[in-house]
Motif scaffolding. Structure first.
Motif, PDB file in Angstrom:
ATOM      1  N   ALA A 107     107.586  39.633  66.285  1.00  0.00           N
ATOM      2  CA  ALA A 107     107.886  39.004  64.993  1.00  0.00           C
ATOM      3  C   ALA A 107     108.788  39.942  64.212  1.00  0.00           C
ATOM      4  O   ALA A 107     108.463  41.121  64.037  1.00  0.00           O
ATOM      5  CB  ALA A 107     106.601  38.735  64.213  1.00  0.00           C
ATOM      6  N   ARG A 161     109.851  35.551  67.348  1.00  0.00           N
ATOM      7  CA  ARG A 161     109.894  34.650  66.203  1.00  0.00           C
ATOM      8  C   ARG A 161     110.503  35.395  65.016  1.00  0.00           C
ATOM      9  O   ARG A 161     110.150  36.546  64.747  1.00  0.00           O
ATOM     10  CB  ARG A 161     108.488  34.157  65.842  1.00  0.00           C
ATOM     11  CG  ARG A 161     107.853  33.283  66.921  1.00  0.00           C
ATOM     12  CD  ARG A 161     108.423  31.892  66.909  1.00  0.00           C
ATOM     13  NE  ARG A 161     107.952  31.073  68.037  1.00  0.00           N
ATOM     14  CZ  ARG A 161     108.159  29.776  68.138  1.00  0.00           C
ATOM     15  NH1 ARG A 161     108.828  29.129  67.189  1.00  0.00           N
ATOM     16  NH2 ARG A 161     107.718  29.093  69.182  1.00  0.00           N
ATOM     17  N   THR A 200     111.826  35.560  60.870  1.00  0.00           N
ATOM     18  CA  THR A 200     111.765  35.049  59.505  1.00  0.00           C
ATOM     19  C   THR A 200     113.120  34.411  59.174  1.00  0.00           C
ATOM     20  O   THR A 200     114.104  34.632  59.866  1.00  0.00           O
ATOM     21  CB  THR A 200     111.475  36.185  58.518  1.00  0.00           C
ATOM     22  OG1 THR A 200     112.502  37.174  58.634  1.00  0.00           O
ATOM     23  CG2 THR A 200     110.125  36.832  58.806  1.00  0.00           C
ATOM     24  N   ALA A 235     104.538  38.057  53.749  1.00  0.00           N
ATOM     25  CA  ALA A 235     104.180  36.651  53.953  1.00  0.00           C
ATOM     26  C   ALA A 235     105.025  36.021  55.044  1.00  0.00           C
ATOM     27  O   ALA A 235     104.520  35.265  55.901  1.00  0.00           O
ATOM     28  CB  ALA A 235     104.337  35.890  52.644  1.00  0.00           C
ATOM     29  N   ALA A 236     106.326  36.324  55.048  1.00  0.00           N
ATOM     30  CA  ALA A 236     107.215  35.746  56.058  1.00  0.00           C
ATOM     31  C   ALA A 236     106.875  36.259  57.451  1.00  0.00           C
ATOM     32  O   ALA A 236     106.872  35.500  58.431  1.00  0.00           O
ATOM     33  CB  ALA A 236     108.666  36.068  55.716  1.00  0.00           C
ATOM     34  N   ALA A 289     103.943  37.320  58.368  1.00  0.00           N
ATOM     35  CA  ALA A 289     102.654  36.725  58.731  1.00  0.00           C
ATOM     36  C   ALA A 289     102.857  35.350  59.356  1.00  0.00           C
ATOM     37  O   ALA A 289     102.200  34.995  60.340  1.00  0.00           O
ATOM     38  CB  ALA A 289     101.751  36.631  57.512  1.00  0.00           C
ATOM     39  N   ASP A 290     103.775  34.569  58.803  1.00  0.00           N
ATOM     40  CA  ASP A 290     104.082  33.254  59.380  1.00  0.00           C
ATOM     41  C   ASP A 290     104.663  33.403  60.782  1.00  0.00           C
ATOM     42  O   ASP A 290     104.345  32.613  61.684  1.00  0.00           O
ATOM     43  CB  ASP A 290     105.069  32.497  58.485  1.00  0.00           C
ATOM     44  CG  ASP A 290     104.442  32.021  57.185  1.00  0.00           C
ATOM     45  OD1 ASP A 290     103.196  31.972  57.102  1.00  0.00           O
ATOM     46  OD2 ASP A 290     105.205  31.711  56.255  1.00  0.00           O
ATOM     47  N   ALA A 291     105.526  34.402  60.966  1.00  0.00           N
ATOM     48  CA  ALA A 291     106.124  34.622  62.285  1.00  0.00           C
ATOM     49  C   ALA A 291     105.065  35.063  63.297  1.00  0.00           C
ATOM     50  O   ALA A 291     105.087  34.627  64.458  1.00  0.00           O
ATOM     51  CB  ALA A 291     107.239  35.658  62.190  1.00  0.00           C
ATOM     52  N   ALA A 305     101.884  34.293  63.151  1.00  0.00           N
ATOM     53  CA  ALA A 305     101.085  33.099  63.416  1.00  0.00           C
ATOM     54  C   ALA A 305     101.780  32.187  64.422  1.00  0.00           C
ATOM     55  O   ALA A 305     101.135  31.602  65.298  1.00  0.00           O
ATOM     56  CB  ALA A 305     100.798  32.362  62.119  1.00  0.00           C
ATOM     57  N   ALA A 306     103.103  32.060  64.307  1.00  0.00           N
ATOM     58  CA  ALA A 306     103.848  31.230  65.257  1.00  0.00           C
ATOM     59  C   ALA A 306     103.777  31.815  66.668  1.00  0.00           C
ATOM     60  O   ALA A 306     103.650  31.077  67.656  1.00  0.00           O
ATOM     61  CB  ALA A 306     105.301  31.099  64.808  1.00  0.00           C
ATOM     62  N   GLU A 319     100.107  30.860  67.749  1.00  0.00           N
ATOM     63  CA  GLU A 319      99.763  29.443  67.865  1.00  0.00           C
ATOM     64  C   GLU A 319     100.707  28.672  68.779  1.00  0.00           C
ATOM     65  O   GLU A 319     100.270  27.774  69.511  1.00  0.00           O
ATOM     66  CB  GLU A 319      99.765  28.815  66.467  1.00  0.00           C
ATOM     67  CG  GLU A 319      98.684  29.405  65.550  1.00  0.00           C
ATOM     68  CD  GLU A 319      98.902  29.053  64.095  1.00  0.00           C
ATOM     69  OE1 GLU A 319      99.776  28.206  63.806  1.00  0.00           O
ATOM     70  OE2 GLU A 319      98.207  29.643  63.236  1.00  0.00           O
TER      71      GLU A 319
END
Length: 226
Positions: free
Chosen positions: A122, A149, A151, A167-168, A170-172, A174-175, A178
């Motif tokens: 990430a 992944r 941002t 935050a960005a 963290a989203d990466a 998670a991707a 998941e």
């Protein structure tokens, strides 16, 4: 023991200080004592490596240090950490120096792939996708790699907003977990070190900061382990 030298291949003194603080904390936690740390910032270049041309220029500049920098020329360090995720100049330093040289990118990927884990990356620099994937191949880790992944937006602007960066990323992460079924995720960048630390406890799988991974790798080398 002689100190470890951490080289920041970009020109940001603040980034150097942040990475050095992380490295010192990691070194200090090593059982039985550990070397001190010195840090060096590139005197010229870019404040953040975000393009392939930046990486190539950094590799040349870092390689030249082995010929010009007093600590390296006089063999006054026990090991070197190159603290940029593309590991610029690592190969040249390994040829020219008698001490162990660790790149944070390689160290983090190898740690992530331990025990047969599938790992993702990430990070913020989408323009570096080709070199990141080339690094995976160079280290022979393709079988364990499940993708990178990124941002969105400008990585330098995001880097100036710590909460948004975290935050960005963290989203990466998670991707990676998941969508790509990663069993470990590497945060791909030395300047992302503080965010990596914050994210390391937010997920149920290892989220690996590259600077601590490089410190652990170097300490194992110095101890003759692995």
């Amino acid at each position: 023991m002689k100190p470890v030298l951490l080289i920041n291949p970009n020109t940001s003194v603040l980034t150097t200080q942040m990475m050095a603080d992380i490295a010192r904390a990691c070194l200090a936690s090593w059982p039985g004592g550990a070397p001190a740390l010195r840090a060096l910032t590139m005197p010229h270049g870019v404040p953040m490596i975000v393009e392939e041309a930046d990486l190539q220029a950094a590799a040349h500049a870092v390689g030249e240090l082995a010929l010009t920098h007093t600590e390296l020329v006089a063999d006054e360090v026990c090991g070197v950490i190159v603290a940029a995720f593309g590991d610029p100049g690592v190969a040249v330093l390994r040829q020219r120096l008698a001490v162990p040289v660790v790149g944070i990118g390689e160290a983090a990927m190898r740690e992530a792939a331990q025990h047969g884990r599938r790992f993702g990356i990430a990070t913020t620099t989408s323009s570096m996708a080709a070199s990141i994937e080339a690094g995976v191949r160079r280290h022979g880790l393709e079988a364990a790699f499940c993708g990178v992944r990124f941002t969105s937006g400008d990585p330098q602007a995001l880097g100036r907003q710590p909460a948004a960066l975290q935050a960005a990323l963290a989203d990466a992460v998670a991707a990676c977990i998941e969508l790509d079924h990663a069993q470990a995720v590497v945060i791909g960048g030395g300047p992302l070190g503080q965010a990596a630390q914050a994210l390391s406890t937010r997920f149920d799988i290892p989220v690996i900061g590259p600077v601590p991974a490089a410190c652990r790798s170097l300490l194992h080398m110095l101890a003759g382990i692995g």
